[in-house]
Design a protein around this motif. Structure first.
Motif, PDB file in Angstrom:
ATOM      1  N   GLU A   1       0.820  -1.212   0.000  1.00 27.21           N
ATOM      2  CA  GLU A   1       0.000   0.000   0.000  1.00 27.21           C
ATOM      3  C   GLU A   1       0.850   1.256   0.000  1.00 27.21           C
ATOM      4  O   GLU A   1       1.852   1.365   0.703  1.00 27.21           O
ATOM      5  CB  GLU A   1      -0.912  -0.010   1.227  1.00 27.21           C
ATOM      6  CG  GLU A   1      -1.920   1.129   1.251  1.00 27.21           C
ATOM      7  CD  GLU A   1      -2.842   1.047   2.453  1.00 27.21           C
ATOM      8  OE1 GLU A   1      -3.636   1.981   2.651  1.00 27.21           O
ATOM      9  OE2 GLU A   1      -2.737   0.049   3.191  1.00 27.21           O
ATOM     10  N   PHE A   2       0.430   2.249  -0.813  1.00 29.19           N
ATOM     11  CA  PHE A   2       1.094   3.549  -0.849  1.00 29.19           C
ATOM     12  C   PHE A   2       0.434   4.489   0.148  1.00 29.19           C
ATOM     13  O   PHE A   2      -0.775   4.398   0.395  1.00 29.19           O
ATOM     14  CB  PHE A   2       1.024   4.164  -2.254  1.00 29.19           C
ATOM     15  CG  PHE A   2       1.911   3.480  -3.251  1.00 29.19           C
ATOM     16  CD1 PHE A   2       3.199   3.931  -3.475  1.00 29.19           C
ATOM     17  CD2 PHE A   2       1.472   2.370  -3.959  1.00 29.19           C
ATOM     18  CE1 PHE A   2       4.029   3.307  -4.391  1.00 29.19           C
ATOM     19  CE2 PHE A   2       2.280   1.737  -4.876  1.00 29.19           C
ATOM     20  CZ  PHE A   2       3.565   2.204  -5.091  1.00 29.19           C
ATOM     21  N   GLY A   3       1.210   5.403   0.705  1.00 29.96           N
ATOM     22  CA  GLY A   3       0.679   6.375   1.649  1.00 29.96           C
ATOM     23  C   GLY A   3       0.044   7.560   0.948  1.00 29.96           C
ATOM     24  O   GLY A   3      -0.063   7.608  -0.281  1.00 29.96           O
ATOM     25  N   GLY A   4      -0.368   8.541   1.759  1.00 31.53           N
ATOM     26  CA  GLY A   4      -1.005   9.726   1.210  1.00 31.53           C
ATOM     27  C   GLY A   4      -0.092  10.554   0.337  1.00 31.53           C
ATOM     28  O   GLY A   4      -0.558  11.371  -0.462  1.00 31.53           O
ATOM     29  N   ASP A   5       1.221  10.370   0.455  1.00 31.84           N
ATOM     30  CA  ASP A   5       2.170  11.076  -0.384  1.00 31.84           C
ATOM     31  C   ASP A   5       2.604  10.242  -1.585  1.00 31.84           C
ATOM     32  O   ASP A   5       3.580  10.573  -2.258  1.00 31.84           O
ATOM     33  CB  ASP A   5       3.407  11.474   0.424  1.00 31.84           C
ATOM     34  CG  ASP A   5       4.023  10.290   1.162  1.00 31.84           C
ATOM     35  OD1 ASP A   5       3.488   9.172   1.049  1.00 31.84           O
ATOM     36  OD2 ASP A   5       5.029  10.502   1.854  1.00 31.84           O
ATOM     37  N   ASN A   6       1.849   9.145  -1.867  1.00 30.93           N
ATOM     38  CA  ASN A   6       2.148   8.250  -2.983  1.00 30.93           C
ATOM     39  C   ASN A   6       3.536   7.636  -2.880  1.00 30.93           C
ATOM     40  O   ASN A   6       4.210   7.397  -3.890  1.00 30.93           O
ATOM     41  CB  ASN A   6       1.977   8.968  -4.333  1.00 30.93           C
ATOM     42  CG  ASN A   6       0.539   8.980  -4.786  1.00 30.93           C
ATOM     43  OD1 ASN A   6      -0.179   7.998  -4.655  1.00 30.93           O
ATOM     44  ND2 ASN A   6       0.090  10.127  -5.295  1.00 30.93           N
TER      45      ASN A   6
ATOM     46  N   ASP B   1       9.940  10.971  10.942  1.00 28.18           N
ATOM     47  CA  ASP B   1      10.163  10.279   9.676  1.00 28.18           C
ATOM     48  C   ASP B   1       8.871  10.216   8.879  1.00 28.18           C
ATOM     49  O   ASP B   1       8.114   9.236   8.942  1.00 28.18           O
ATOM     50  CB  ASP B   1      10.693   8.866   9.977  1.00 28.18           C
ATOM     51  CG  ASP B   1      11.520   8.304   8.847  1.00 28.18           C
ATOM     52  OD1 ASP B   1      11.671   8.994   7.827  1.00 28.18           O
ATOM     53  OD2 ASP B   1      12.025   7.179   8.996  1.00 28.18           O
ATOM     54  N   THR B   2       8.617  11.245   8.102  1.00 26.69           N
ATOM     55  CA  THR B   2       7.320  11.389   7.444  1.00 26.69           C
ATOM     56  C   THR B   2       7.056  10.287   6.434  1.00 26.69           C
ATOM     57  O   THR B   2       5.973   9.699   6.396  1.00 26.69           O
ATOM     58  CB  THR B   2       7.233  12.763   6.760  1.00 26.69           C
ATOM     59  OG1 THR B   2       7.481  13.779   7.731  1.00 26.69           O
ATOM     60  CG2 THR B   2       5.863  12.968   6.155  1.00 26.69           C
ATOM     61  N   SER B   3       8.030   9.976   5.577  1.00 25.28           N
ATOM     62  CA  SER B   3       7.838   8.956   4.545  1.00 25.28           C
ATOM     63  C   SER B   3       8.631   7.694   4.834  1.00 25.28           C
ATOM     64  O   SER B   3       8.829   6.876   3.935  1.00 25.28           O
ATOM     65  CB  SER B   3       8.242   9.521   3.177  1.00 25.28           C
ATOM     66  OG  SER B   3       7.437  10.627   2.837  1.00 25.28           O
ATOM     67  N   ASN B   4       9.093   7.539   6.065  1.00 25.87           N
ATOM     68  CA  ASN B   4       9.910   6.382   6.461  1.00 25.87           C
ATOM     69  C   ASN B   4      11.172   6.251   5.613  1.00 25.87           C
ATOM     70  O   ASN B   4      11.687   5.154   5.407  1.00 25.87           O
ATOM     71  CB  ASN B   4       9.100   5.082   6.378  1.00 25.87           C
ATOM     72  CG  ASN B   4       8.154   4.939   7.547  1.00 25.87           C
ATOM     73  OD1 ASN B   4       8.132   5.761   8.451  1.00 25.87           O
ATOM     74  ND2 ASN B   4       7.348   3.894   7.520  1.00 25.87           N
ATOM     75  N   GLU B   5      11.677   7.379   5.118  1.00 25.33           N
ATOM     76  CA  GLU B   5      12.894   7.345   4.311  1.00 25.33           C
ATOM     77  C   GLU B   5      14.140   7.271   5.171  1.00 25.33           C
ATOM     78  O   GLU B   5      15.126   6.622   4.805  1.00 25.33           O
ATOM     79  CB  GLU B   5      12.972   8.580   3.410  1.00 25.33           C
ATOM     80  CG  GLU B   5      12.134   8.504   2.165  1.00 25.33           C
ATOM     81  CD  GLU B   5      12.521   9.574   1.169  1.00 25.33           C
ATOM     82  OE1 GLU B   5      13.510   9.388   0.458  1.00 25.33           O
ATOM     83  OE2 GLU B   5      11.838  10.604   1.120  1.00 25.33           O
TER      84      GLU B   5
ATOM     85  N   GLN C   1       0.141  11.152   8.056  1.00 20.60           N
ATOM     86  CA  GLN C   1      -0.099  11.905   6.833  1.00 20.60           C
ATOM     87  C   GLN C   1       0.956  13.000   6.714  1.00 20.60           C
ATOM     88  O   GLN C   1       1.322  13.619   7.710  1.00 20.60           O
ATOM     89  CB  GLN C   1      -1.498  12.544   6.843  1.00 20.60           C
ATOM     90  CG  GLN C   1      -2.648  11.556   6.821  1.00 20.60           C
ATOM     91  CD  GLN C   1      -2.762  10.829   5.486  1.00 20.60           C
ATOM     92  OE1 GLN C   1      -2.352  11.358   4.454  1.00 20.60           O
ATOM     93  NE2 GLN C   1      -3.330   9.627   5.513  1.00 20.60           N
ATOM     94  N   PRO C   2       1.458  13.281   5.504  1.00 19.15           N
ATOM     95  CA  PRO C   2       2.473  14.329   5.350  1.00 19.15           C
ATOM     96  C   PRO C   2       2.049  15.670   5.920  1.00 19.15           C
ATOM     97  O   PRO C   2       2.877  16.428   6.432  1.00 19.15           O
ATOM     98  CB  PRO C   2       2.658  14.403   3.828  1.00 19.15           C
ATOM     99  CG  PRO C   2       2.265  13.054   3.325  1.00 19.15           C
ATOM    100  CD  PRO C   2       1.159  12.590   4.243  1.00 19.15           C
ATOM    101  N   SER C   3       0.755  15.972   5.854  1.00 23.62           N
ATOM    102  CA  SER C   3       0.270  17.255   6.364  1.00 23.62           C
ATOM    103  C   SER C   3       0.367  17.353   7.882  1.00 23.62           C
ATOM    104  O   SER C   3       0.211  18.442   8.452  1.00 23.62           O
ATOM    105  CB  SER C   3      -1.185  17.471   5.933  1.00 23.62           C
ATOM    106  OG  SER C   3      -2.019  16.425   6.432  1.00 23.62           O
TER     107      SER C   3
END
Length: 402
Positions: free
Chosen positions: A129-134, A216-220, A242-244
């Motif tokens: 699954e992709f997150g809200g930031d794709n 860690d917003t996008s787990n990068e 969510q990024p927001s």
């Protein structure tokens, strides 16, 4: 342990002092099933004139990323001699798949036929699954998969980006960490900002014994999954739903978990800039990144200019304008910068360090700031400086920007 950077003053140029034996650079991946070891891209890069000493480890977990790709692309990349330099793989519907490598301006097609919808769907199922930031990740790794969608929400493209844990980056600015002041890393996408954040988190937590929390917003930075990647050492990681919500999690980290250092990647909104100032005013060291190439980009960006103190228009009196030999309306910095240090990451091994307050004031007054240039130099470039300098040692130049 990597050798300490050697400092040189530019004009006149001074020879560096002899350094400890240089570190070897090794590359490793985590254990694989039997027979797969030769396909993981693990190698030891022995430098010229080698010596003893420790090793710098590059962990890429490339095997897991290749499992997302169609089988023929996977086989092509496993046999690619430059796979250690692989940056990302592009899968776009109806186009030939493309691999991009570090240091190359273009890409390399992996086959003559186009990507089909079925191949994209299979890759998407392998990712999850992709997150809200794709964006999505592969659990236990640092890789990032980003989706491009059609107007109907269907995935029509994937960017499969290689995530690596690289030690040694911090040696370029290790002395700045001793100041215990906030640092903003500025650079274009792909220049290595997130990799540096990951290594700084590890060094501050394990070597400096600081309480470090990563937002860690996008787990990068910490990798996908609930257990963060070992590359961040003893730093703790807070995920963002969510990024927001990133700015709220930043404040929550300070209020609930008593960090001495907060690390956040990709500061991009006014709310996040305000959260950064709130954190800095509470005495917490902040390490962050933002997109841009030069300090002037942040000065001109009304959303992010608060990070460097903000800019306002001031009207001078007649006598003051004559004394300054300037117009009556001038630009001034309106507050202390949130980040006392700003580092422009021009290239992966070419950084420019600013003392933010001084550099902003000089730029607003139309002057060139005094900066510190940090350069990673290969052995072939060192012959004119000192034959005693080991290959690939980091050399610092302090010079006035022209």
């Amino acid at each position: 342990m990597a050798p300490s950077p050697t400092r040189l003053l530019h004009l006149p140029l001074l020879a560096p002092k002899p350094s400890p034996p240089r570190c070897l650079v090794s590359r490793r991946s985590r254990p694989r099933p039997a027979g797969d070891a030769a396909r993981c891209g693990c190698a030891t890069e022995a430098g010229g004139g080698g010596g003893g000493g420790g090793s710098v480890v590059v962990e890429d977990d490339l095997y897991e990323l290749l499992q997302v790709l169609p089988r023929d692309l996977r086989d092509n990349l496993q046999n690619e001699p430059r796979k250690d330099q692989l940056l990302e793989v592009i899968l776009d519907l109806g186009r030939r798949p493309e691999a991009r490598f570090l240091g190359d301006s273009g890409g390399q097609y992996l086959r003559d036929s186009e990507i089909s919808q079925q191949e994209l769907e299979e890759a998407q199922r392998a990712v999850g699954e992709f997150g809200g930031d794709n964006r999505a990740g592969i659990e236990g790794t640092l890789h990032r998969i980003s989706a491009i969608r059609s107007r109907k929400g269907m995935v029509v493209g994937l960017t499969c980006r290689v995530g690596r844990a690289v030690t040694g980056h911090v040696d370029m600015v290790r002395d700045l960490l001793n100041y215990k002041e906030s640092i903003l890393f500025l650079g274009r996408p792909g220049v290595g900002k997130t990799t540096v954040m990951r290594e700084i988190a590890r060094v501050l937590a394990d070597e400096f014994q600081k309480r470090v929390v990563i937002v860690d917003t996008s787990n990068e930075i910490g990798g996908d999954g609930d257990i963060p990647h070992a590359a961040i050492g003893g730093a703790r990681r807070m995920q963002v739903a969510q990024p927001s919500m990133q700015h709220r999690v930043m404040i929550e980290a300070v209020e609930n978990h008593m960090p001495e250092v907060v690390i956040v990647d990709e500061i991009g909104t006014e709310a996040e800039a305000q959260a950064c100032r709130s954190i800095a005013e509470r005495g917490v060291m902040l390490i962050g990144t933002a997109h841009g190439e030069h300090l002037a980009n942040i000065i001109k960006n009304p959303t992010l200019s608060d990070l460097i103190g903000g800019v306002e228009t001031v009207t001078l009196g007649d006598e003051e304008a004559r004394a300054r030999r300037s117009q009556k309306s001038i630009l001034e910095r309106k507050a202390p910068p949130t980040f006392p240090f700003l580092i422009e990451m021009r290239e992966r091994h070419y950084w420019v360090t600013h003392r933010t307050e001084r550099s902003v004031d000089m730029l607003l007054h139309g002057k060139k700031p005094l900066v510190e240039r940090v350069v990673g130099i290969d052995s072939k470039d060192l012959s004119s400086y000192s034959t005693a300098t080991p290959a690939k040692e980091l050399v610092l130049f302090i010079e006035k920007m022209k």
